[in-house]
Scaffold this active site. Sequence first.
Site, PDB file in Angstrom:
ATOM      1  N   GLU A 222       8.160 -10.496  -3.458  1.00 25.16           N
ATOM      2  CA  GLU A 222       7.169 -10.871  -2.461  1.00 25.16           C
ATOM      3  C   GLU A 222       7.871 -11.180  -1.131  1.00 25.16           C
ATOM      4  O   GLU A 222       9.090 -11.386  -1.097  1.00 25.16           O
ATOM      5  CB  GLU A 222       6.404 -12.113  -2.945  1.00 25.16           C
ATOM      6  CG  GLU A 222       5.662 -11.922  -4.278  1.00 25.16           C
ATOM      7  CD  GLU A 222       4.363 -11.113  -4.146  1.00 25.16           C
ATOM      8  OE1 GLU A 222       4.202 -10.365  -3.165  1.00 25.16           O
ATOM      9  OE2 GLU A 222       3.524 -11.221  -5.050  1.00 25.16           O
TER      10      GLU A 222
ATOM     11  N   ASP B  73       9.082  -4.524 -13.416  1.00 22.16           N
ATOM     12  CA  ASP B  73       8.684  -5.940 -13.459  1.00 22.16           C
ATOM     13  C   ASP B  73       7.697  -6.138 -14.597  1.00 22.16           C
ATOM     14  O   ASP B  73       7.323  -5.170 -15.273  1.00 22.16           O
ATOM     15  CB  ASP B  73       8.062  -6.367 -12.107  1.00 22.16           C
ATOM     16  CG  ASP B  73       7.002  -5.407 -11.598  1.00 22.16           C
ATOM     17  OD1 ASP B  73       6.580  -4.518 -12.353  1.00 22.16           O
ATOM     18  OD2 ASP B  73       6.592  -5.545 -10.439  1.00 22.16           O
TER      19      ASP B  73
ATOM     20  N   HIS C 223       5.303  -5.959  -0.581  1.00 24.85           N
ATOM     21  CA  HIS C 223       6.218  -6.212  -1.696  1.00 24.85           C
ATOM     22  C   HIS C 223       6.611  -4.912  -2.390  1.00 24.85           C
ATOM     23  O   HIS C 223       5.861  -3.929  -2.357  1.00 24.85           O
ATOM     24  CB  HIS C 223       5.654  -7.242  -2.686  1.00 24.85           C
ATOM     25  CG  HIS C 223       4.529  -6.781  -3.554  1.00 24.85           C
ATOM     26  ND1 HIS C 223       3.551  -7.638  -4.020  1.00 24.85           N
ATOM     27  CD2 HIS C 223       4.206  -5.564  -4.049  1.00 24.85           C
ATOM     28  CE1 HIS C 223       2.701  -6.962  -4.766  1.00 24.85           C
ATOM     29  NE2 HIS C 223       3.067  -5.710  -4.803  1.00 24.85           N
TER      30      HIS C 223
HETATM   31  P1  PGA Z   1      -0.952  -0.571  -6.747  1.00 25.42           P
HETATM   32  O1  PGA Z   1       0.177  -1.665  -6.603  1.00 25.42           O
HETATM   33  O2  PGA Z   1      -0.282   0.674  -7.187  1.00 25.42           O
HETATM   34  O3  PGA Z   1      -1.857  -1.113  -7.808  1.00 25.42           O
HETATM   35  O4  PGA Z   1      -1.604  -0.450  -5.399  1.00 25.42           O
HETATM   36  C1  PGA Z   1       1.322  -1.370  -5.887  1.00 25.42           C
HETATM   37  C2  PGA Z   1       2.209  -2.579  -5.873  1.00 25.42           C
HETATM   38  O5  PGA Z   1       1.699  -3.703  -5.849  1.00 25.42           O
HETATM   39  O6  PGA Z   1       3.433  -2.400  -5.875  1.00 25.42           O
END
Ligand code: PGA
Length: 236
Positions: free
Chosen positions: A130, A64, A125
């Site tokens: 989301e 993404d 998510h």
């Molecule tokens: P993070 O994010 O590795 O910064 O905890 C994970 C995500 O939002 O997929």
Amino acid sequence: MSSYSYEELCERVANAIAGQIKIKSDSCLGLPTGHTPLGVYRYLSEWSRQGRIDWSKARCFALDDYLGTSEENTFHYYLEKNLYSHTNIRPEHKFNPCHTDDYDRLIAEQGGLDLTILGIGGNGHIAFNEPGTIAASWTHCTFLNQSTRVANQDSFGELAHVPTRGLTMGLATILQSRWIILMANGEKKKTIVENAFRGPVTTDLPASLLQKHPRTDVWTDFSLDFSFPAESPALV
Ligand code: PGA
């Protein structure tokens, strides 16, 4: 389920990626950003600088990216800085959803994703899918939940500067990957991981859709009282 330290978790995931490239040099990899995979990229970068991984045929697809932010806040920049610049990956093999009209077609043309690494958001998510994203979603533009923006605000200084929109592989895109490893670190992710893999499959918790995927591994640096996939039952 036994747990690992963060370092061990990252080394294990890095080994899986390196092994995948060794088995299939032109593997297509789906790659995450965020805090969780930073240690993975440290291992891969080090091994690549030592000449132990040949990325010359590998294809990397960012899961993404943000829309509407400065270059140094993009996930493309993150991957360049934390991984690509330490490897011999070819520039034309670095893919990002913001750089193409049809990411899913591109992925298919390159042979489909062989291995996708996922983190998990505090709201369940995966990538920027989301809660409420439909299971049949392909790469799409999405509004980021407030909790996602808050979780990602460190690199932006203040919340108001965190983008409100992103482009993301869809759930269908991700579920087509032949192998998926979901990695989670920190006790704060324990409940959401348990709900995602022990609870009902629901688009309200996008990671739970991975229960339907034929080859997903869940690796954490905290202990869980279950394994995913479940251990094979003992032969009697
Ligand atoms: P993070 O994010 O590795 O910064 O905890 C994970 C995500 O939002 O997929």
